[in-house]
Design a protein around this motif. Structure first.
Motif, short mmCIF file in Angstrom:
data_model
loop_
_atom_site.label_atom_id
_atom_site.label_comp_id
_atom_site.label_asym_id
_atom_site.label_seq_id
_atom_site.Cartn_x
_atom_site.Cartn_y
_atom_site.Cartn_z
N LYS A 1 -2.89 -0.73 8.23
CA LYS A 1 -1.52 -0.30 8.05
C LYS A 1 -1.25 1.06 8.68
O LYS A 1 -0.45 1.84 8.20
CB LYS A 1 -1.18 -0.32 6.56
N ASN A 2 -1.99 1.34 9.71
CA ASN A 2 -1.82 2.61 10.40
C ASN A 2 -2.17 2.38 11.87
O ASN A 2 -3.23 1.85 12.19
CB ASN A 2 -2.74 3.65 9.76
N GLY B 1 0.10 4.15 -0.01
CA GLY B 1 -0.49 5.30 0.67
C GLY B 1 -0.18 5.30 2.15
O GLY B 1 -0.45 6.27 2.85
N SER B 2 0.40 4.22 2.64
CA SER B 2 0.66 4.15 4.07
C SER B 2 2.14 4.40 4.34
O SER B 2 3.02 3.76 3.78
CB SER B 2 0.27 2.76 4.59
N ARG B 3 2.38 5.34 5.22
CA ARG B 3 3.76 5.72 5.56
C ARG B 3 4.56 4.52 6.04
O ARG B 3 5.67 4.25 5.59
CB ARG B 3 3.74 6.79 6.66
N MET C 1 -7.72 -1.38 3.12
CA MET C 1 -7.95 -0.41 4.19
C MET C 1 -8.92 0.69 3.75
O MET C 1 -9.81 1.09 4.49
CB MET C 1 -6.59 0.19 4.52
N GLY C 2 -8.75 1.17 2.51
CA GLY C 2 -9.59 2.26 2.05
C GLY C 2 -11.04 1.84 1.90
O GLY C 2 -11.95 2.52 2.39
N HIS D 1 -11.49 2.44 6.20
CA HIS D 1 -11.82 3.88 6.22
C HIS D 1 -13.28 4.08 5.84
O HIS D 1 -13.96 4.93 6.36
CB HIS D 1 -10.98 4.65 5.20
N ASP E 1 0.86 -1.17 0.00
CA ASP E 1 0.00 0.00 0.00
C ASP E 1 0.90 1.23 0.00
O ASP E 1 1.52 1.56 1.00
CB ASP E 1 -0.88 -0.07 1.26
N ASP F 1 -8.26 -4.11 -4.55
CA ASP F 1 -7.58 -2.92 -4.06
C ASP F 1 -6.30 -2.65 -4.87
O ASP F 1 -6.37 -2.14 -5.98
CB ASP F 1 -7.32 -3.12 -2.55
N ASN F 2 -5.17 -3.07 -4.33
CA ASN F 2 -3.90 -2.64 -4.92
C ASN F 2 -3.39 -3.54 -6.03
O ASN F 2 -3.79 -4.69 -6.15
CB ASN F 2 -2.85 -2.55 -3.81
C1 LIG Z 1 -4.93 5.36 1.34
C2 LIG Z 1 -5.08 4.05 2.03
C3 LIG Z 1 -6.46 3.92 2.60
C4 LIG Z 1 -4.89 2.92 1.01
O1 LIG Z 1 -4.96 1.65 1.63
P1 LIG Z 1 -5.51 0.33 0.88
O2 LIG Z 1 -6.96 0.55 0.62
O3 LIG Z 1 -4.72 0.21 -0.36
O4 LIG Z 1 -5.32 -0.82 1.79
C5 LIG Z 1 -4.04 3.91 3.13
O5 LIG Z 1 -2.81 3.89 2.56
C6 LIG Z 1 -4.03 5.01 4.18
O6 LIG Z 1 -4.94 5.19 4.94
N1 LIG Z 1 -2.93 5.77 4.25
C7 LIG Z 1 -2.69 6.83 5.15
C8 LIG Z 1 -2.26 6.33 6.51
C9 LIG Z 1 -0.79 6.21 6.76
O7 LIG Z 1 0.06 6.72 6.02
O8 LIG Z 1 -0.48 5.61 7.78
#
Ligand SMILES: CC(C)(COP(=O)(O)O)[C@@H](O)C(=O)NCCC(=O)O
Ligand SMILES: Nc1ncnc2c1ncn2[C@@H]1O[C@H](COP(=O)(O)OP(=O)(O)O)[C@@H](O)[C@H]1O
Ligand SMILES: [Mn+2]
Length: 910
Positions: free
Chosen positions: A886-887, A688-690, A863-864, A868, A686, A741-742
């Motif tokens: 992942k957060n 998008g996750s740090r 996760m998205g 979320h 992912d 997803d990814n």
């Molecule tokens: C944008 C995302 C929801 C994507 O996650 P995914 O749906 O690919 O599992 C996720 O990377 C996210 O919430 N990122 C921000 C949180 C972080 O950087 O910890």
């Protein structure tokens, strides 16, 4: 193969994650005394094959290219609205309506966008298979496009004429694009407001168009009804600095009182569509505030006047009850000492001249006087007709906290809380929208909430002003605006100050506004409304248990610390994203310039939201994440993660055959578990996750995948696997929708093998993927190639993909070219209608809605899409939600767990 080196790396990675987890666990135990007994069984799944080159990925162009050749900025770049010429750009703008008022000209115009998504093979086969047709598509402008909102000062009508001319808004019309029997309406523009009469000749002379006059009250009501019915969270209350969006039930809208505060004020009792009566009004309105204010303060603009009020103290002007009663309340009739007894009354007893008063105090006193008076008259009319709801519109309000609070206070106080003042986000555009609606063939009549997507007002800071020359597209314009904002520092980020009021102190009394020194953004109102995208093909996902109760977001951003956290996360991620985006466009100077502008625009929006979270309407995490993607697209980054996705797909496809062999050697039950584990483990990819991005520096894709897989331990944080397994022992589902997803391991080693298992058991599978790129998410355009590549190694996938019409070209390469494909249930791909890492199931593509009709299993992954958003969503059919968290903060908030915990939530049909 260098097994030992790999093993070493794997061990290192495991070590890193475990260290992190231990730290977290320790922290947790320290605070909670938590005793967690995890089951430590581990399995070794995966293979040691090296990646090979493989499939090709489509480029996904989301919008037409802009012709910026020979573009130039004319005049002084320091000017507020620099003139930009794009001589070679042709545009697709059309349809314009005007409301020419005493103070302001409001424009609503529609720009059509072509159906950019080509009617590719995937789409055609999906259409055939799902029985979709174009039959329900109507003519202009319902084909899809955007509604834009712009305003000009009436005294500067030439700027408005220039704007219309430069965008050729007066020429766009029905005939130029469509020939469906509509009479020639070119040369006619719908217009309302007094200026439609006053300036008719000027329009004829300058633009050669006639203004078709529409009744002003009619338009106000039509505009208000449209907004209240079609736009989610259009209305909001504003009390003591607190803004709250209200969802109006379209079936329970009437009757209401509409108070339009323009130059003057109209009060209209609205009983239905086209059913209304103007019951009252007052000549003390917006024009009075601006006019008197200008005379008394020498302000040059309305904004300046309003800004002054922010720093004012009206007690120096107004005579308060306490001034008359020697500092005491007049409690017998409920008047506190701080209540205004007489606006401007204090000035009679002092021997001061106008110059000796602070303009700030004058402005505030005037603003309060007028707002309060309007609030009071509105209340009296509501009382007269027993109306409980009062909607306030008109540009006097300007989304200004203090104005709204004053009006709300008056209504609330006088009605003893019985009547409610509500405001509209498109406050000033009611008349113009109504005029727009009056076009016979606007096609908006039965437009519904789910077909309108409000985008963040990306273009807002750059609309209006002087723009000459041929029609212009706006990329270059946007970039130069962003460059200017850097020079000007805070201009774009300076919020409209929210004034936390010190509380009301009795009848009609307020303390002074607390806000000090902040400047009012130059065009706050334009920044408060976005562009409305009309997407006629969007539908409500038919399997939602109750769309009315559905709320996609799981995290409450109205909690300020939560908002701050997520805005910081997005902001920290920005440099890395810009690097990726610029690289994805070849790292050219142009790409760098766009990347820079994107970063500035996005940061500006984040800063704005930090100051005023509800500036753009109700805000959820999904909106924030979508805004990032939209902002990238705005600066023409079509797919920032293109090469990363490609690399990961290739690496994963290379190890897929070994994984399939391994899976096939298992019995059904352990295979199912291994598959679900595989999905969860592979969701670690992912971008998008740090935390995950940091991990990627520490190993190859396959190493990380394997490590992640090795760490899978049940019970997971949410673990309904056993229930799911039981259900899977029963007759198979007919059709499963897999919201994927990814890219890379996530789709190839996670979701595809799961899809294969379902197919093997006789369940039709529909892979549901994004319409547009978002982070490293796989798109519906990319999926057929990936499936084709995977199908080379797997008969089940191949037959199903053939049956689903996915393998037209790829057939030639299959290892086994026998064509007995009839025996398989189909595997299909549909697009979900969005370009975000999250999904709002109130607005999905018609393809997906059609596919959903026969589906009895929904699998949401990631996760998205599953955390979320949608973790709490209830469905009419069986639903499985799979994700790795992942957060850390999200893990704590949502599932009282830790980063890298897994969620397997199964809910049978409700
Ligand atoms: C944008 C995302 C929801 C994507 O996650 P995914 O749906 O690919 O599992 C996720 O990377 C996210 O919430 N990122 C921000 C949180 C972080 O950087 O910890
Ligand atoms: N930029 C601006 N310039 C002038 N007036 C503004 C501006 N922004 C808000 N206003 C306020 O809005 C009022 C006009 O509101 P509007 O709804 O456009 O009415 P009208 O149709 O009478 O012009 C003005 O009298 C003034 O109080
Ligand atoms: Mn994703």
């Amino acid at each position: 193969m260098a097994g030992s080196v790999q093993n070493q790396q794997q061990q290192q990675l495991l070590g890193i994650i475990e260290e992190e987890e231990e730290k977290l666990q320790k922290q947790k135990e320290e605070t909670e005394g938590n005793n967690n007994n995890n089951n430590n069984t581990r399995k070794q799944v995966g293979s040691d094959m090296a990646p090979t080159a493989g499939n090709s990925i489509h480029r996904s162009g989301s919008r037409p290219q802009l012709d910026v050749s020979k573009a130039e900025i004319q005049g002084n770049v320091e000017e507020k609205y620099p003139t930009i010429l794009l001589p070679n750009q042709s545009d697709d703008l059309s349809h314009l309506a005007l409301d020419i008022g005493g103070s302001l000209i409001k424009l609503v115009y529609f720009s059509r966008h072509e159906d950019q998504s080509a009617d590719d093979k995937r789409k055609r086969s999906v259409k055939e298979r799902l029985g979709l047709s174009n039959g329900n598509r109507r003519s202009f402008p319902i084909l899809g496009g955007r509604l834009h909102f712009v305003k000009f000062e009436t005294r500067k009508i030439n700027e408005c004429l220039d704007f219309i001319y430069s965008k050729q808004l007066h020429c766009g019309g029905l005939e130029s694009h469509y020939s469906d029997g509509v009479t020639d309406q070119n040369g006619i523009i719908k217009a309302t407001g007094g200026g439609a009469y006053k300036y008719a000749d000027l329009f004829k002379e300058r633009l050669g168009v006639s203004l078709d006059k529409e009744d002003e009250m009619n338009c106000l009501v039509a505009g208000a009804n449209f907004l209240l019915k079609a736009i989610r969270h259009e209305a909001f209350t504003h009390m003591e600095g607190h803004k709250e969006f209200v969802q109006i039930d379209p079936n329970d809208l009437f009757p209401y009182l509409l108070v339009n505060i323009g130059s003057g004020v109209s009060m209209i009792k609205v009983d239905g569509d086209g059913k209304f009566e103007r019951v009252s009004g007052t000549n003390v309105g917006g024009g009075t505030y601006w006019g008197l204010g200008r005379l008394l303060t020498k302000c040059k603009s309305f904004d300046e006047l309003l800004e002054l009020s922010q720093k004012g103290d009206n007690r120096t002007m107004d005579m308060l009850v306490g001034d008359i009663y020697g500092g005491l309340d007049y409690s017998k009739i409920g008047l506190s000492a701080s209540t205004i007894a007489s606006s401007f009354g204090k000035t009679i007893s002092e021997k001061k001249e106008l110059e000796e008063y602070r303009p700030e105090d004058i402005s505030l006193s005037l603003l309060r006087m007028i707002s309060y008076n309007i609030g009071q008259i509105a209340y009296l009319n509501a009382l007269r007709f027993r109306l409980k709801r009062i909607f306030f519109g008109g540009f006097f309000i300007r989304g200004h906290a203090y104005t709204m609070d004053t009006i709300s206070f008056a209504v609330h106080f006088w009605s003893n809380g019985e009547a409610q003042a509500m405001f509209l986000r498109h406050e000033g555009f009611l008349g113009a929208l109504g005029a727009f609606m009056s076009y016979e063939k606007h096609g908006l009549d039965d437009l519904m909430v789910h077909q309108l997507v409000e985008r963040f007002p990306m273009g807002a800071p750059y609309t209006g002003g002087k723009i000459h020359g041929p029609p212009l597209g706006d990329l270059n314009e946007k970039i130069s605006w962003m460059e200017k904002f850097l020079q000007k520092g805070t201009e774009i980020t300076a919020p409209v100050p929210m004034t936390p009021l010190a509380g009301t102190t009795g009848l009609g009394g307020f303390e002074v506004p607390l806000s000090k020194g902040n400047t009012l953004r130059s065009d706050a109102s334009a920044l408060n409304v976005g562009v409305l995208h009309l997407v006629p093909t969007l539908e409500v996902f038919p399997l939602l248990a109750d769309p009315k109760l559905y709320d996609p977001n799981t995290i409450d951003l109205s909690d300020h610390s939560e908002l701050e956290y997520w805005l910081t996360i997005l902001s920290e991620h920005l440099p890395d994203l810009v690097d990726k985006a610029v690289a994805s466009e070849g790292g050219t100077d142009d790409a760098k310039r766009r990347g820079d502008a994107f970063a500035r625009a996005f940061s500006a929006h984040l800063a704005r939201l930090m100051e005023e979270p509800s500036a753009y309407g109700k805000l959820g995490l999904a909106n924030l994440l979508e805004m990032r993607e939209e902002c990238l697209r705005e600066f023409q980054f079509a797919d920032a993660y293109r090469s990363i996705k490609q690399r990961e797909n290739e690496a994963s496809l290379a190890v897929l055959p070994d994984l399939l062999v391994e899976l096939d050697s298992m019995d059904e039950e352990s295979r199912l578990l291994t598959l679900i584990e595989g999905v969860l483990a592979a969701n670690i990819f992912d971008w998008g996750s740090r935390a995950c991005v940091d991990l990627y520096h520490k190993g190859t894709i396959i190493e990380i995948y394997r490590m992640s897989r090795n760490k899978m331990r049940r019970p997971w944080r949410v673990d309904d696997f056993d229930e799911f397994k039981e259900r899977m022992k029963m007759p198979c589902h007919k059709r499963a929708l897999l919201f994927v997803d990814n890219s890379g391991a996530d789709i190839v080693l996670g979701m595809l093998p799961l899809a294969r298992e379902l197919l093997r058991r006789g369940t039709e599978v529909v892979l549901v993927a994004n319409s547009l790129p978002a982070l490293n998410d796989v798109t519906a355009m990319e999926l057929p190639d990936i499936v084709a590549e995977a199908a080379k190694h797997c008969d089940i996938l191949r037959r199903a993909a053939e049956a689903g019409g996915l393998l037209v070209d790829a057939m030639i390469n299959t290892s086994d070219s026998s064509k007995e494909n009839s025996s398989s249930v189909p595997l299909m791909v549909v697009e979900n209608g969005c370009g975000s890492p999250c999904i709002d199931l109130r607005q999905v593509s018609s393809e997906l809605a059609a596919a959903a009709k026969d589906a009895d299993l929904i699998i949401l992954e990631g996760m998205g899409r599953a955390l979320h958003t949608n973790l709490n969503a209830l469905f009419k059919q069986d639903a499985l939600k799979l994700a790795m968290v992942k957060n850390q903060r999200l893990a704590e908030k949502l599932v009282k767990g830790n980063i890298y915990d897994c969620i397997c939530k199964y809910e049978p049909a409700s």
